[in-house]
Motif scaffolding. Sequence first.
Motif, PDB file in Angstrom:
ATOM      1  N   ASP A  38     -59.758  35.517 -28.216  1.00 15.94           N
ATOM      2  CA  ASP A  38     -59.902  36.849 -27.640  1.00 15.94           C
ATOM      3  C   ASP A  38     -60.300  36.685 -26.176  1.00 15.94           C
ATOM      4  OD1 ASP A  38     -60.685  39.381 -26.839  1.00 15.94           O
ATOM      5  OD2 ASP A  38     -61.787  39.832 -28.668  1.00 15.94           O
ATOM      6  N   PHE A  39     -59.418  37.088 -25.283  1.00 18.64           N
ATOM      7  CA  PHE A  39     -59.692  36.958 -23.847  1.00 18.64           C
ATOM      8  C   PHE A  39     -60.144  38.283 -23.224  1.00 18.64           C
ATOM      9  CE2 PHE A  39     -56.640  33.113 -23.087  1.00 18.64           C
ATOM     10  CZ  PHE A  39     -57.627  32.242 -23.526  1.00 18.64           C
ATOM     11  N   SER A  40     -60.523  39.273 -24.039  1.00 18.34           N
ATOM     12  CA  SER A  40     -60.887  40.574 -23.487  1.00 18.34           C
ATOM     13  C   SER A  40     -62.214  40.532 -22.728  1.00 18.34           C
ATOM     14  CB  SER A  40     -60.924  41.632 -24.592  1.00 18.34           C
ATOM     15  OG  SER A  40     -61.793  41.251 -25.641  1.00 18.34           O
ATOM     16  N   ASP A  41     -63.040  39.510 -22.985  1.00 14.11           N
ATOM     17  CA  ASP A  41     -64.307  39.349 -22.257  1.00 14.11           C
ATOM     18  C   ASP A  41     -64.291  38.047 -21.459  1.00 14.11           C
ATOM     19  OD1 ASP A  41     -66.879  40.085 -21.448  1.00 14.11           O
ATOM     20  OD2 ASP A  41     -67.828  38.946 -23.067  1.00 14.11           O
ATOM     21  N   THR A  85     -48.728  38.688 -26.559  1.00 17.75           N
ATOM     22  CA  THR A  85     -49.082  38.167 -27.881  1.00 17.75           C
ATOM     23  C   THR A  85     -49.911  39.232 -28.594  1.00 17.75           C
ATOM     24  OG1 THR A  85     -51.276  37.172 -27.564  1.00 17.75           O
ATOM     25  CG2 THR A  85     -49.382  35.926 -26.704  1.00 17.75           C
ATOM     26  N   PRO A  86     -50.053  39.146 -29.910  1.00 16.49           N
ATOM     27  CA  PRO A  86     -50.857  40.140 -30.640  1.00 16.49           C
ATOM     28  C   PRO A  86     -52.362  39.957 -30.461  1.00 16.49           C
ATOM     29  CG  PRO A  86     -49.969  38.502 -32.153  1.00 16.49           C
ATOM     30  CD  PRO A  86     -49.331  38.236 -30.827  1.00 16.49           C
ATOM     31  N   ALA A  87     -52.796  38.845 -29.871  1.00 17.25           N
ATOM     32  CA  ALA A  87     -54.230  38.581 -29.735  1.00 17.25           C
ATOM     33  C   ALA A  87     -54.809  39.412 -28.588  1.00 17.25           C
ATOM     34  CB  ALA A  87     -54.471  37.097 -29.490  1.00 17.25           C
ATOM     35  N   PRO A  88     -56.018  39.931 -28.739  1.00 18.01           N
ATOM     36  CA  PRO A  88     -56.607  40.792 -27.705  1.00 18.01           C
ATOM     37  C   PRO A  88     -56.814  40.056 -26.385  1.00 18.01           C
ATOM     38  CG  PRO A  88     -58.229  40.253 -29.401  1.00 18.01           C
ATOM     39  CD  PRO A  88     -56.921  39.783 -29.906  1.00 18.01           C
ATOM     40  N   GLY A  89     -56.235  40.612 -25.327  1.00 17.69           N
ATOM     41  CA  GLY A  89     -56.411  40.063 -23.991  1.00 17.69           C
ATOM     42  C   GLY A  89     -55.649  38.794 -23.716  1.00 17.69           C
TER      43      GLY A  89
END
Length: 343
Positions: free
Chosen positions: A180-183, A297-301
Amino acid sequence: MAKTNPGRFFEDYRVGDVIEHAVPRTVSGGERALYHALYPARHALYSSDEFARRCGLPASPLDDLAAFHVVFGKTVPDVSLNALANLGYAEGRWLKPVWPGDTLRSTSEVIGLKQNSNGKSGVVWVRTRGENQRGEVVMDYVRWVMVRKHDMDAPAPETLIPELKPALEASDLVVPEGLDFSDYDFTLAGEPHRWGDYEVGELIDHVDGVTVEEAEHMMATRLWQNTAKVHFDVTAREDGRRLIYGGHVISMARALSFNGLANAQMIVGLNGGAHANPCYGGDTIRAWSEVLDKAETPAPGVGAIRLRLVATKGGEPFTRKGDDGKYLPHVMLDLDYWALIPV
């Protein structure tokens, strides 16, 4: 009865052979430390447990290319001990992260054969899988290698050249569970550039260069238990020079690409690759990249970016081939891969 093994020669392979490679290897944090000592590797996800946790992983995994080298090294005694050259790669996927404490083993299947016109050697295609101690496949890839013949009178096998994808689709890529790269912390990663800042067709000169030392190359090759004679024995080549392991060039170029691609954190796909010209001790490796494609991609961020990584020993930047379609003499590596990058 002879107890030593001279390695396989071209005439010893058959399409469909499955080879269980010996000597599994348990990796540790020491593997990472030595990898980072051999190359200027600075991607944050592989350097910091805390950074990795902020990205949704339980800890920092082993560098993707370090894991590749371990899996690759297992195959050398059975596939390329008597190789003249490692020619290329295709359909490579990193399927699960490798963690310190994991034990890796390798299995290869012969999927293609073609004898060269000189009758002295031939090309062998293998599909290799690396598994951890739980039997989970952590990566698989195809490579082809030119292997010398031992018996020049041995009949040529029926030619079979496997059909391989020219490139993986974004849907073929596997994003590690929990990533998760959102943070994502761009300051700690080292650069502000994200997925949307790169354009297809963009060229990036990675600026820096590193001169290859014989001792470092041989230490790296021994670390991964790669026993190919051409990397150690000066009598194994007619020119009397040790050939630098192609994986050493790949890792050095990837490390150099940090300058301009610091946020291309994880390699997850290997579309193709060619060791275009040999590398020797004393050569200075430089690198440049071209953006070939981008995908969500489906992964967040998390986005995917397809890159061409070219390693050179001088010459004009952003040049690969001449008018005849052949690689220019200064080009050592042409690698096409997918990486994960924050959006």
